[in-house]
Design a protein around this motif. Structure first.
Motif, PDB file in Angstrom:
ATOM      1  N   GLY A 188     -13.927  -0.562   8.181  1.00 18.93           N
ATOM      2  CA  GLY A 188     -13.590   0.961   8.816  1.00 18.93           C
ATOM      3  C   GLY A 188     -11.713   0.798   8.344  1.00 18.93           C
ATOM      4  N   TYR A 189     -11.455   1.956   9.304  1.00 18.36           N
ATOM      5  CA  TYR A 189     -10.058   2.318   9.557  1.00 18.36           C
ATOM      6  C   TYR A 189      -9.730   1.361  10.254  1.00 18.36           C
ATOM      7  N   GLY A 190      -8.027   0.772   9.711  1.00 18.43           N
ATOM      8  CA  GLY A 190      -7.878   0.130  10.324  1.00 18.43           C
ATOM      9  C   GLY A 190      -8.245  -1.852  10.739  1.00 18.43           C
ATOM     10  N   LYS A 191      -9.534  -1.683  10.807  1.00 19.95           N
ATOM     11  CA  LYS A 191     -10.594  -3.529  11.207  1.00 19.95           C
ATOM     12  C   LYS A 191     -10.420  -3.671   9.251  1.00 19.95           C
ATOM     13  N   VAL A 192     -10.272  -5.094   9.816  1.00 19.57           N
ATOM     14  CA  VAL A 192      -9.576  -6.276   8.743  1.00 19.57           C
ATOM     15  C   VAL A 192     -11.486  -7.444   8.694  1.00 19.57           C
ATOM     16  N   SER A 193     -11.839  -6.865   7.344  1.00 19.24           N
ATOM     17  CA  SER A 193     -12.876  -7.349   6.995  1.00 19.24           C
ATOM     18  C   SER A 193     -12.560  -9.382   5.966  1.00 19.24           C
ATOM     19  N   GLY A 194     -13.404  -9.573   5.965  1.00 21.14           N
ATOM     20  CA  GLY A 194     -13.434 -10.555   5.200  1.00 21.14           C
ATOM     21  C   GLY A 194     -12.536 -10.673   4.181  1.00 21.14           C
ATOM     22  N   MET A 195     -13.298  -9.937   2.589  1.00 20.36           N
ATOM     23  CA  MET A 195     -12.725  -8.825   1.963  1.00 20.36           C
ATOM     24  C   MET A 195     -11.334  -9.398   2.036  1.00 20.36           C
ATOM     25  N   THR A 196     -10.717  -8.023   2.968  1.00 14.01           N
ATOM     26  CA  THR A 196      -9.842  -8.036   3.048  1.00 14.01           C
ATOM     27  C   THR A 196      -8.370  -9.081   3.521  1.00 14.01           C
ATOM     28  N   ARG A 197      -8.797  -9.508   3.782  1.00 13.30           N
ATOM     29  CA  ARG A 197      -8.380 -11.285   4.630  1.00 13.30           C
ATOM     30  C   ARG A 197      -8.068 -11.897   3.585  1.00 13.30           C
ATOM     31  N   ALA A 198      -9.076 -12.223   3.024  1.00 18.40           N
ATOM     32  CA  ALA A 198      -9.527 -12.642   0.998  1.00 18.40           C
ATOM     33  C   ALA A 198      -8.082 -12.232  -0.071  1.00 18.40           C
ATOM     34  N   ALA A 199      -8.462 -10.810  -0.068  1.00 20.40           N
ATOM     35  CA  ALA A 199      -7.174  -9.847  -1.188  1.00 20.40           C
ATOM     36  C   ALA A 199      -5.963 -10.422  -0.702  1.00 20.40           C
ATOM     37  N   LEU A 200      -5.079 -10.146   1.099  1.00 16.69           N
ATOM     38  CA  LEU A 200      -4.216 -10.504   1.115  1.00 16.69           C
ATOM     39  C   LEU A 200      -3.679 -11.380   1.278  1.00 16.69           C
ATOM     40  N   GLU A 201      -4.477 -13.117   1.751  1.00 19.21           N
ATOM     41  CA  GLU A 201      -4.142 -14.220   1.107  1.00 19.21           C
ATOM     42  C   GLU A 201      -3.688 -14.938  -0.218  1.00 19.21           C
ATOM     43  N   LYS A 202      -4.669 -14.068  -1.026  1.00 15.02           N
ATOM     44  CA  LYS A 202      -4.578 -14.295  -2.537  1.00 15.02           C
ATOM     45  C   LYS A 202      -3.320 -13.926  -2.870  1.00 15.02           C
ATOM     46  N   MET A 203      -2.696 -12.052  -2.951  1.00 14.04           N
ATOM     47  CA  MET A 203      -1.956 -11.925  -2.954  1.00 14.04           C
ATOM     48  C   MET A 203      -0.896 -13.329  -2.882  1.00 14.04           C
ATOM     49  N   ALA A 204      -0.623 -13.773  -1.638  1.00  7.12           N
ATOM     50  CA  ALA A 204       0.306 -14.147  -1.192  1.00  7.12           C
ATOM     51  C   ALA A 204       0.597 -15.651  -1.381  1.00  7.12           C
ATOM     52  N   ARG A 205      -0.091 -16.289  -1.829  1.00 14.18           N
ATOM     53  CA  ARG A 205      -0.592 -17.299  -2.078  1.00 14.18           C
ATOM     54  C   ARG A 205      -0.264 -16.944  -3.182  1.00 14.18           C
ATOM     55  N   THR A 206      -0.833 -16.352  -3.923  1.00 16.16           N
ATOM     56  CA  THR A 206      -0.671 -16.343  -6.499  1.00 16.16           C
ATOM     57  C   THR A 206       0.361 -15.877  -6.335  1.00 16.16           C
ATOM     58  N   GLU A 207       1.009 -15.094  -6.174  1.00 14.40           N
ATOM     59  CA  GLU A 207       2.226 -14.071  -5.827  1.00 14.40           C
ATOM     60  C   GLU A 207       2.924 -13.716  -5.208  1.00 14.40           C
ATOM     61  N   GLY A 208       3.464 -15.013  -3.927  1.00 13.75           N
ATOM     62  CA  GLY A 208       4.394 -14.875  -2.741  1.00 13.75           C
ATOM     63  C   GLY A 208       4.793 -13.452  -2.477  1.00 13.75           C
ATOM     64  N   PRO A 233      -2.635  -4.687   6.019  1.00 12.17           N
ATOM     65  CA  PRO A 233      -4.092  -5.478   6.397  1.00 12.17           C
ATOM     66  C   PRO A 233      -5.182  -3.771   6.509  1.00 12.17           C
ATOM     67  N   VAL A 234      -3.850  -2.539   6.738  1.00 10.47           N
ATOM     68  CA  VAL A 234      -5.328  -0.907   6.245  1.00 10.47           C
ATOM     69  C   VAL A 234      -4.740  -1.155   5.220  1.00 10.47           C
ATOM     70  N   TYR A 235      -4.197  -0.722   4.145  1.00 11.56           N
ATOM     71  CA  TYR A 235      -3.921   0.331   3.246  1.00 11.56           C
ATOM     72  C   TYR A 235      -4.005  -1.142   1.767  1.00 11.56           C
ATOM     73  N   THR A 236      -2.889  -1.995   1.804  1.00  9.24           N
ATOM     74  CA  THR A 236      -2.640  -2.431   0.161  1.00  9.24           C
ATOM     75  C   THR A 236      -3.702  -3.653   0.479  1.00  9.24           C
ATOM     76  N   ALA A 237      -4.474  -4.682   1.363  1.00  5.83           N
ATOM     77  CA  ALA A 237      -5.186  -5.365   0.879  1.00  5.83           C
ATOM     78  C   ALA A 237      -6.290  -5.052   0.816  1.00  5.83           C
ATOM     79  N   LYS A 238      -6.765  -3.930   1.109  1.00  5.82           N
ATOM     80  CA  LYS A 238      -8.051  -3.275   0.855  1.00  5.82           C
ATOM     81  C   LYS A 238      -7.586  -2.606  -0.583  1.00  5.82           C
ATOM     82  N   THR A 239      -7.059  -2.055  -1.028  1.00  4.55           N
ATOM     83  CA  THR A 239      -6.726  -1.681  -2.391  1.00  4.55           C
ATOM     84  C   THR A 239      -6.744  -2.942  -3.310  1.00  4.55           C
ATOM     85  N   PHE A 240      -5.855  -4.352  -2.918  1.00  2.08           N
ATOM     86  CA  PHE A 240      -6.252  -5.271  -3.769  1.00  2.08           C
ATOM     87  C   PHE A 240      -7.153  -5.645  -3.967  1.00  2.08           C
TER      88      PHE A 240
END
Length: 338
Positions: free
Chosen positions: A265-285, A290-297
């Motif tokens: 749900g809105y503003g809640k972090v799932s494993g899918m969200t965390r994985a996307a956030l981590e991938k962008m950071a660790r692949t592209e810096g 966690p609310v919008y762009t990690a879910k978008t990715f």
């Protein structure tokens, strides 16, 4: 459908110095087998940046034309919109009143004191709270009640509304952004954007249409399921079309929303969200929020995995910013990152 300078008739405050960068993500492009670009609207500049700067240019333009000296706005506790509004108010020598809604239950103390909350306090904003998170009409009414009090004190308030029964002036900022994107990159296959209030999604889609660009626009749901969000987008696009004096039907035919990354749900972090956030950071810096762009990715990765986005396609993801919220989510993120 052509532009015909349809935005020229709307007053606009100038907060942006120019177009935001369009950056190719080389390592992710290679890994995902697509040609992936990031539209860096996290770099709009004012008050930690983010997509709301574009929207606020039109709201503040209208407010200044009406002689306002105080801005009232509502949003979630870690809202990027209200923080950006406080920054814009400070820049123009205006007062800001920020109403924070309880949209995300069971959050820790950092959520209520860090990130956007802290920045808004530094900016000198007045804070008020609203106990419901899904009552747009009630939240707007509470702002108007405070606005009436301010009028009695001799001030001239201006309310930036949340509900759909008001013209979405902020969406015009993304009509402009859609045209800007087409000037930077005339040919691409798809754009992936967060879809919440609908202003960014709807404005961008309209801007592409006015630039005669027929690329697919995927809206990743961050607040409502796809059925509810499609209905909201129908309304938003009609209201944007009404503002611009154009036909809404071709716009509404292009609505495409997906909610595969929405849970829990809105503003809640799932494993899918965390994985996307981590991938962008660790692949592209590059950090996502966690609310919008990690879910978008996360939604973009799902589109690639299902073949909806095909190998070799040129894809643009809109980075809407929101990075201060990372600090309000440290309890939800740090222990789960590996």
């Amino acid at each position: 459908m052509t532009q015909d300078n349809k935005l020229d008739g709307f007053p606009r405050a100038q907060f942006m110095s120019g177009p935001t960068p369009l950056e190719r993500l080389d390592r992710l492009s290679s890994e995902l087998g697509i040609d992936l670009w990031l539209k860096r609207d996290d770099l709009t500049g004012l008050g930690f940046g983010g997509n709301k700067t574009r929207q606020l240019e039109f709201y503040f333009g209208d407010a200044l034309q009406q002689g306002a000296d105080t801005i009232l706005i509502t949003g979630a506790v870690q809202s990027n919109f209200v923080r950006s509004a406080a920054a814009a108010s400070a820049k123009l020598g205006m007062q800001s009143v920020l109403q924070l809604e309880e949209r995300v239950p069971e959050m820790g103390q950092e959520y209520y004191s860090s990130g956007n909350v802290m920045l808004a306090k530094i900016l000198g904003a007045e804070h008020m709270s609203y106990p419901e998170g899904e009552d747009e009409a009630g939240a707007d009414a509470a702002l108007h009640a405070r606005a009436d009090e301010l009028k009695a004190e001799g001030r001239t308030p201006y309310v930036i509304h949340l509900g759909l029964n008001h013209p979405p002036l902020g969406a015009l900022g993304y009509v402009f952004a859609g045209q800007e994107l087409c000037q930077q990159m005339p040919d691409f296959d798809a754009v992936v954007v967060p879809s919440g209030s609908g202003a960014t999604h709807g404005g961008l889609l309209t801007g592409l249409a006015l630039a005669e660009n027929s690329s697919s626009v995927y809206g990743v749901c961050v607040r409502r399921d796809s059925e509810k969000q499609k209905a909201r987008m129908d309304t938003v696009l009609q209201k944007v079309a009404d503002l611009l004096g154009i036909d809404a039907a071709p716009l509404r035919d292009r609505i495409n929303v997906l909610d595969d990354a929405l849970a829990p749900g809105y503003g809640k972090v799932s494993g899918m969200t965390r994985a996307a956030l981590e991938k962008m950071a660790r692949t592209e810096g590059i950090f996502l929020d966690p609310v919008y762009t990690a879910k978008t990715f996360a939604g973009l990765l799902h589109l690639v995995s299902t073949g909806e986005i095909q190998p070799g396609q040129k894809v643009v993801m809109l980075h809407t910013g929101g990075l201060p919220a990372l600090f309000g989510y440290q309890n939800e993120l740090v222990d789960d990152l590996t």
